[in-house]
Design a protein around this motif. Structure first.
Motif, PDB file in Angstrom:
ATOM      1  N   LEU A  16       0.865  -1.181   0.000  1.00  0.00           N
ATOM      2  CA  LEU A  16       0.000   0.000   0.000  1.00  0.00           C
ATOM      3  C   LEU A  16       0.895   1.222   0.000  1.00  0.00           C
ATOM      4  O   LEU A  16       1.904   1.247   0.704  1.00  0.00           O
ATOM      5  CB  LEU A  16      -0.874   0.026   1.261  1.00  0.00           C
ATOM      6  N   ILE A  17       0.511   2.226  -0.759  1.00  0.00           N
ATOM      7  CA  ILE A  17       1.373   3.404  -0.853  1.00  0.00           C
ATOM      8  C   ILE A  17       0.535   4.659  -1.005  1.00  0.00           C
ATOM      9  O   ILE A  17      -0.525   4.633  -1.648  1.00  0.00           O
ATOM     10  CB  ILE A  17       2.338   3.254  -2.049  1.00  0.00           C
ATOM     11  N   ALA A  42       6.628  16.386  -9.800  1.00  0.00           N
ATOM     12  CA  ALA A  42       7.372  15.618  -8.788  1.00  0.00           C
ATOM     13  C   ALA A  42       6.409  14.753  -7.975  1.00  0.00           C
ATOM     14  O   ALA A  42       5.323  15.206  -7.607  1.00  0.00           O
ATOM     15  CB  ALA A  42       8.122  16.569  -7.861  1.00  0.00           C
ATOM     16  N   VAL A  43       6.820  13.521  -7.736  1.00  0.00           N
ATOM     17  CA  VAL A  43       6.004  12.580  -6.961  1.00  0.00           C
ATOM     18  C   VAL A  43       6.728  12.306  -5.655  1.00  0.00           C
ATOM     19  O   VAL A  43       7.889  11.890  -5.650  1.00  0.00           O
ATOM     20  CB  VAL A  43       5.804  11.259  -7.727  1.00  0.00           C
ATOM     21  N   LYS A  44       6.044  12.561  -4.556  1.00  0.00           N
ATOM     22  CA  LYS A  44       6.640  12.320  -3.243  1.00  0.00           C
ATOM     23  C   LYS A  44       5.924  11.138  -2.605  1.00  0.00           C
ATOM     24  O   LYS A  44       4.692  11.115  -2.553  1.00  0.00           O
ATOM     25  CB  LYS A  44       6.483  13.574  -2.381  1.00  0.00           C
ATOM     26  N   VAL A  45       6.691  10.174  -2.141  1.00  0.00           N
ATOM     27  CA  VAL A  45       6.092   9.028  -1.462  1.00  0.00           C
ATOM     28  C   VAL A  45       5.884   9.405   0.003  1.00  0.00           C
ATOM     29  O   VAL A  45       6.828   9.753   0.706  1.00  0.00           O
ATOM     30  CB  VAL A  45       6.989   7.780  -1.579  1.00  0.00           C
ATOM     31  N   LEU A  46       4.635   9.357   0.438  1.00  0.00           N
ATOM     32  CA  LEU A  46       4.296   9.823   1.791  1.00  0.00           C
ATOM     33  C   LEU A  46       4.278   8.691   2.803  1.00  0.00           C
ATOM     34  O   LEU A  46       4.649   8.872   3.952  1.00  0.00           O
ATOM     35  CB  LEU A  46       2.907  10.481   1.779  1.00  0.00           C
ATOM     36  N   ARG A  47       3.804   7.567   2.365  1.00  0.00           N
ATOM     37  CA  ARG A  47       3.611   6.466   3.320  1.00  0.00           C
ATOM     38  C   ARG A  47       3.693   5.160   2.549  1.00  0.00           C
ATOM     39  O   ARG A  47       3.262   5.078   1.401  1.00  0.00           O
ATOM     40  CB  ARG A  47       2.229   6.613   3.958  1.00  0.00           C
ATOM     41  N   TYR A  48       4.232   4.126   3.213  1.00  0.00           N
ATOM     42  CA  TYR A  48       4.424   2.860   2.505  1.00  0.00           C
ATOM     43  C   TYR A  48       4.190   1.698   3.463  1.00  0.00           C
ATOM     44  O   TYR A  48       4.699   1.701   4.583  1.00  0.00           O
ATOM     45  CB  TYR A  48       5.847   2.778   1.934  1.00  0.00           C
ATOM     46  N   THR A  49       3.413   0.727   3.045  1.00  0.00           N
ATOM     47  CA  THR A  49       3.147  -0.442   3.878  1.00  0.00           C
ATOM     48  C   THR A  49       3.381  -1.722   3.082  1.00  0.00           C
ATOM     49  O   THR A  49       2.903  -1.837   1.949  1.00  0.00           O
ATOM     50  CB  THR A  49       1.691  -0.424   4.399  1.00  0.00           C
TER      51      THR A  49
END
Lengths: 291, 774, 158
Positions: B628-629, B639-646
């Protein structure tokens, strides 16, 4: 195999003499973060390296009448550690702080950043926007030129044989001035500007912008000073309409190339976007009484 | 899958039992202190007296015929002790062998390590020198004159497949096509994988979505450049210390290309500074050996970063077309894929692994996959962590997302509807055993991550991954020392420092002794029988099977010793909690004998205690994961910023849980890097433009978010502890998960990799007028 | 080739070495002084694996010439532990599994120590940006950040 000579003069005169007398290729070494990479990649093979870090004029940071002066070989970290300088010149420091990693800034100097003459150099638009000048010495003596007159194209400078940048001078700005620099990079750190924008502006007591200077990096063969972009701000309260005009003027001034770091279209568009964002930071600093 | 499992393989059934060591986190990993103090010895850290420095001259052209090489001036330079070219190596016939997850052909291996007729990529070795210093070696390279006839080149996979494309090999005719083609082609081979009736399947679909995807080559990006030190002795033996994932494989390849007996080559793997699949092939090793042979001195060679990028294997760039048909309620009726994979300058991409596994996450009756293995003027590709699979998931998992949206079905639900489970027929052959795919999806469904609110321009994506676990030849020896401690000699390579701990845990569990009393020691090629390379997530999964077998073998020996001491039969002795005990009260009233007591007396009572395993492990448990992202897209810059990752993944059984999670973190961040910025960039002359860490943008610490992990444990029935491979699965979903999250954030479907700011911004600009018109 | 005679202090010890002009400080440490803890990952200052301090300033030793070390104080990973006593950062790296293959670890530890000397109470974001000059390909950085934060807390308490 040829011998690579290393000299570390302690006076300006000795440095100039070494540079002027040298036969074969000579490289000036300040922080070395570009020079050593070029040697490592076999891009240069100098006969003589002149290390200028032992010369006091090149390593001092001091307040002078009418402004601040810092040596061309002062490292990024030394500037970052100088509280008063950082407070006085936050826009310039925006640029300096982006010159590579902390390790790189431990060595890299503003003089090197300027003289390496990359159009993407982070400190250069910020310095130019702040109205910085450079003191140059050479066999024919001393001269003072605006920073924008040093780089003439990628890797090319207007310095003549035997000449050396000694220091940079930042003239005090009037009250109500503020400066900022930002760049766009795909990574958050450890990257080269795809576009960089430096803006300084001055507000009158009425909140109207009385003076501005806009410099764009990585969108042409050298850092561009865009008068149309500055004109878009002057006489306005840096409102939405002014920012639109600024962005349009910044984009219009770009003459970038397509390369591995970005396309023409992308750079043109982002130059406008960034100009707007940087102007707002500069505005806030001007309103906050910072320079 | 690519390699056929042996019918004579070893499987040990899963046993549920109370565990004391396995499943806990050792307080100190055996390799860790040496690594934090700078004492661990990597290949480039090893120096021997009298060594020379070797350097490689590389082709500056993407494609060129080598008309002549003049080394005379280099040979005359003072300090130069040897200069070699392809003339110093025998030519090789076509001969295939397994190398990690990929197959190699020795005709091509010998041409990859040193160009023969042609230079086939920018960076292709054409000569090498050994000299008394690096600066002299570099100067010597400049004195070698190579006369090239520059040829037209081809870099892109789709262009290379065109009938009029420049040919890399005029003698290459596409294999796997009937009738056999008469015209040579850059398509080296076509492979297919089928299940059911694809046409019938699409007829039964209510919705068919077909999309095309393109991905660029990405490099493993290990921080340690390849390094080798070789000594060729007068007696005709070669000894090599090198950075590798598989020293036995390196030995086998060296013996072949140098026409030496295997017994005359000894390879010692140094501490490995990252491999991720890229250190399964010979590069510097054969050059160092021949330079040593010709100079009579040890030769050390270390690649520069530029050489690593230009000349060691990246993963394939690809062109992939995915077509999936579903019923209205989201049930997949048919799925089809065309996989066009760059293999680099010689055939042999990861297609033999990828073609049969494209859809293995789902239970689908009708499947057709066609794979084309395509040569082009790039370095020969190497395995990279689940080689070729992230790109497949990029296609399949984004098409699934699109279908779910179209049918207004939740993306997790549509995957659950079609999820592979025990008994699902795969398109690579067997039916699946017990697997944990559904468990990861169910865990995702109730994860807190899904409850977090999203702001404007933020979006959430989900994607899943599958990868098999390799078994193969695995040998190990367990020596029970006189003081009752145990030395476990393993023949895999501890590629990231977790295996030494895991093996020690397994041995400690089996013997019933403390973790601290076991030391796992890396073998060289002379101390054990052949081990397959550490690839295919097999390190802990297969290596631990050998550890179990060797431990149980040693226990049998220790029970024999106890029986001799007690003067009873061996089957009257059992092993419990680190002690030999009488099997029952009837055997006699003997005090249990500790491992130390037995070890001390073993010499007299029959000889030193050791346990062995020389097995071919089969029954590796497939691994599944769900990611999950959340991302945020800057609409003005792309620009794409990854905020959270599971990450939720089935590990079967996590031997060292915190380390398993650490593997998840690392793989996901590699996937994030690949998704957003990493790519090989070539100029119009076929020269790589970004062969350095400045412009080949692997993620830095400030680029990535906190990564949440959850281990699911559905035991692998064919492993005594239920272990599945864990290292590769978590690099598979990130590309697709990020693409899906970008769509959720700003409504654009990214199908071209990498999803870098210029591409995202261009896609947003393209979508803007359309959105305005609606 | 003529070599320079250089005297410097490394991890508190006075050291003399000979080097060619083109040799970097990293070359000198690794090849001449057998201090192989600093690694060469790129040679261009882009990976941080060769991080050391030079008169207390964090630098990439691949971007310093050996001749520039004359009279300087250099600290490398080999001097980080106090005898058998690991530095708190080293201990926390072990404890939090903040390393896998370990090739980047010496550089990261030197950088982290330098970071905490300047900022003993950093936020997670400050640690992430502060260590951005050190590439790690194995860990995804997560456990490194955890270890540094934890070590910072312990060092503040000490």
């Amino acid at each position: 195999m040829t011998e690579m000579r290393y000299e570390a003069p302690t006076t300006l005169d000795d440095a100039v003499a070494l540079l002027a007398d040298s036969k074969g290729s000579t490289t000036v070494l300040a922080g070395g973060t570009d020079v050593l990479v070029q040697i490592h990649m076999d891009l240069i093979e100098p006969d003589l390296i002149v290390d200028i870090k032992n010369i006091k004029e090149l390593t001092a940071i001091k307040k002078e009448k009418g402004g601040y002066r810092f040596g061309a070989a002062v490292s990024g970290v030394e500037l970052m550690d100088h509280e008063d300088f950082c407070q006085t010149w936050p826009g310039v420091m925006d640029g300096v702080k982006l010159i590579g990693s902390i390790q790189v800034k431990g060595r890299a100097s503003v003089g090197g950043n300027v003289c390496n003459a990359s159009p993407a150099a982070d400190s250069v638009p910020a310095l130019i926007a702040a109205g910085a000048t450079a003191t140059i010495v050479g066999p024919k003596g001393k001269r003072e030129i605006p920073v924008e007159e040093i780089a003439t194209g990628p890797g090319q400078t207007s310095l003549k044989d035997g000449e050396l940048v000694v220091s940079f001078f930042l003239p005090n700005s009037p009250a109500g001035s503020g400066g900022a620099y930002q760049r766009f990079t795909p990574r958050t750190e450890m990257d080269i500007a795809v576009v960089g924008v430096g803006i300084n502006l001055t507000l009158g007591d009425d909140g109207v912008c009385s003076a501005a200077k806009v410099a764009l990096g990585a969108v042409a063969e050298k850092v561009l000073v865009v008068e149309e972009a500055a004109a878009a701000l002057v006489g306005t309260q840096v409102d939405e309409a002014a920012l639109d005009n600024l962005a349009a003027a910044a984009s219009a001034a770009c003459r970038p190339i397509d390369d591995k770091r970005g396309t023409k279209e992308y750079r043109i568009k982002v130059a406008g976007v960034l100009a707007r964002r940087v102007a707002l930071i500069a505005l806030e600093r001007a309103q906050g009484g910072q320079k | 899958m690519g390699m056929k499992p042996s019918p004579f393989g070893t499987q040990i059934p899963y046993e549920e039992k109370d565990l004391k060591v396995v499943g806990t986190n050792p307080t100190a990993r055996p390799d860790a202190v040496d690594k934090v103090t700078g004492k661990a010895r990597y290949a480039a850290d090893i120096n021997v007296p009298g060594q020379l420095i070797g350097k490689v001259l590389r082709s500056p052209h993407a494609h060129a015929r080598i008309k002549s090489i003049d080394t005379s001036a280099a040979e005359k330079l003072q300090g130069v002790k040897a200069v070699i070219t392809c003339d110093d190596f025998p030519d090789m016939p076509v001969l295939h062998a397994a190398a990690g997850e990929m197959i190699v052909n020795f005709r091509d291996v010998t041409r990859t390590m040193m160009a023969r007729e042609k230079a086939l990529f920018d960076g292709h070795p054409v000569a090498a020198v050994a000299a008394t210093s690096e600066s002299i070696a570099k100067a010597a390279l400049k004195l070698i004159k190579v006369d090239y006839e520059v040829l037209p080149h081809v870099i892109d996979v789709v262009e290379a497949m065109q009938p009029d494309a420049p040919l890399l090999n005029e003698e290459q005719f596409t294999k796997g096509v009937e009738p056999a083609p008469e015209k040579p082609s850059n398509i080296a081979a076509r492979m297919t994988s089928k299940l059911g009736d694809i046409e019938e399947g699409f007829k039964n679909a209510d919705l068919i979505v077909e999309r095309e995807f393109n991905t660029k080559a990405a490099h493993q990006g290990y921080i340690e450049p390849h390094a080798s030190l070789a000594i060729y002795t007068e007696g005709g033996n070669a000894e090599v210390w090198t950075s590798t994932q598989g020293h036995f494989l390196i030995r086998a390849q060296l013996a072949k290309v140098l026409e030496m007996d295997v017994s005359r080559v000894k390879v010692t793997p140094a501490e490995l500074g990252g491999g991720f699949g890229g250190k399964n092939s010979i590069y510097l090793e054969p050059l160092a050996i021949v330079l040593s042979k010709n100079s009579g001195r040890p030769v050390k060679m270390v690649m520069t970063r530029d050489e690593v990028f230009r000349a060691s294997g990246p993963t394939s760039g690809t062109n992939i077309i995915i077509k999936i048909g579903v019923t209205k309620d989201g049930r997949i009726t048919a799925a089809q894929a065309i996989l066009n994979y760059q293999s680099g300058c010689f055939p042999g991409s990861s297609l033999p692994l990828c073609t049969p596994t494209v859809f293995t996450r789902y239970d689908i009756e009708n499947v057709l996959v066609i794979g084309n293995d395509v040569v082009c003027n790039r370095p020969k590709v190497a395995a990279y962590r689940a080689p070729g699979a992230p790109m497949i998931a990029f296609g399949v998992e984004t098409v699934m997302d699109e279908i779910a949206e179209e049918l207004k079905i939740d993306p997790i639900e549509i995957r659950l509807t079609n999820a592979a489970k025990e008994g699902t027929q795969t398109h690579f052959g067997p039916k699946l055993g017990p697997i944990g795919y559904i468990e990861t999806l169910e865990a995702a469904k109730v994860h807190d991550h899904l409850k977090a609110p999203l702001e404007p321009n933020q979006g959430r994506g989900i994607a899943t991954g599958f990868w098999a676990t390799l078994g193969m030849e695995t040998s190990a020896t367990l020596n029970v020392n006189q003081d009752g401690t145990a030395s476990f000699i393993y023949g895999t390579v501890d590629v990231a420092g977790g295996m030494r701990a895991a093996y020690s845990q397994i041995v400690a569990e089996e013997l019933g002794i403390p973790f601290e009393n076991v030391r796992a020691i890396q073998s060289d090629t002379s101390s054990l029988g052949f081990n397959f390379t550490t690839a295919g997530s097999r390190g802990t999964a297969a290596g631990s099977m050998a550890a179990v077998k060797a431990s149980r073998d040693a226990i049998t020996r220790m029970c024999e010793v106890a029986a001799r001491i007690w003067e009873v039969e061996p089957d009257q002795v059992v092993w419990e909690d680190g002690h030999a005990r009488p099997a029952s009260a009837n055997v006699g009233d003997f005090e249990p004998l500790s491992i130390a007591e037995i070890a001390m007396k073993a010499g007299f009572f029959g000889g030193t205690i050791a346990g062995h395993a020389e097995i071919n492990v089969t029954g590796g448990g497939p691994g599944f994961g769900t990611h999950l992202i959340d991302v945020e897209v800057d609409r003005e810059t792309g620009a794409v910023k990854v905020l959270r990752y599971t990450i939720i993944q089935d590990a079967g059984k996590a031997v060292f849980p915190e380390y398993v999670k650490a593997q998840f973190h690392g793989a996901a961040v590699q996937g994030i890097g690949m998704a957003l910025n990493e790519e090989y960039i070539y100029d119009e002359n076929g020269i790589m433009e970004n062969p350095g860490f400045l412009d080949y943008r692997v993620p830095v610490a400030s680029d990535v978010p906190y990564i949440d992990t959850q281990i699911v444990e559905v035991p692998n029935p064919n492993h005594p502890y239920g272990i599945r491979g864990v290292g590769e699965v978590p690099i598979i979903p990130p590309l697709a998960a990020i693409s899906n999250a970008i769509y959720d954030a700003v409504g654009i479907r990214m199908r071209d990799h990498p999803m870098s700011p210029p591409k995202v911004l261009a896609a947003l600009d393209e979508a803007a007028p359309a959105a305005a018109a609606e | 080739m003529k070599k320079h005679h250089i005297s410097a202090t490394i991890n508190g010890d006075e050291v003399d070495f000979l080097c060619e002009t083109s040799e970097t400080l990293l070359d000198v440490l690794r090849d001449d002084l057998n201090l192989t803890g600093a690694k060469e990952g790129c040679g261009t200052g882009d990976c941080g694996a060769c991080s050391v301090t030079l008169d207390g300033v964090l630098v990439c030793s691949c971007l310093v010439l050996g001749v520039e070390a004359e009279g300087k104080e250099i600290e490398t990973i080999e001097g980080m532990a106090d005898g058998d006593e690991l530095h708190p950062l080293q201990r926390k790296f072990v404890e939090h599994i903040a390393l896998q293959c370990g090739i980047c670890t010496p550089g990261l530890l030197i950088s982290a120590r330098s970071l905490l000397e300047k900022n003993p109470d950093p936020t997670e974001e400050e640690v992430r940006f502060g260590l951005a000059g050190n590439l790690c390909r194995c860990t995804g950085y997560q456990n490194i950040i955890k270890a540094v934060m934890d070590a910072a807390q312990e060092m503040r308490g000490a």
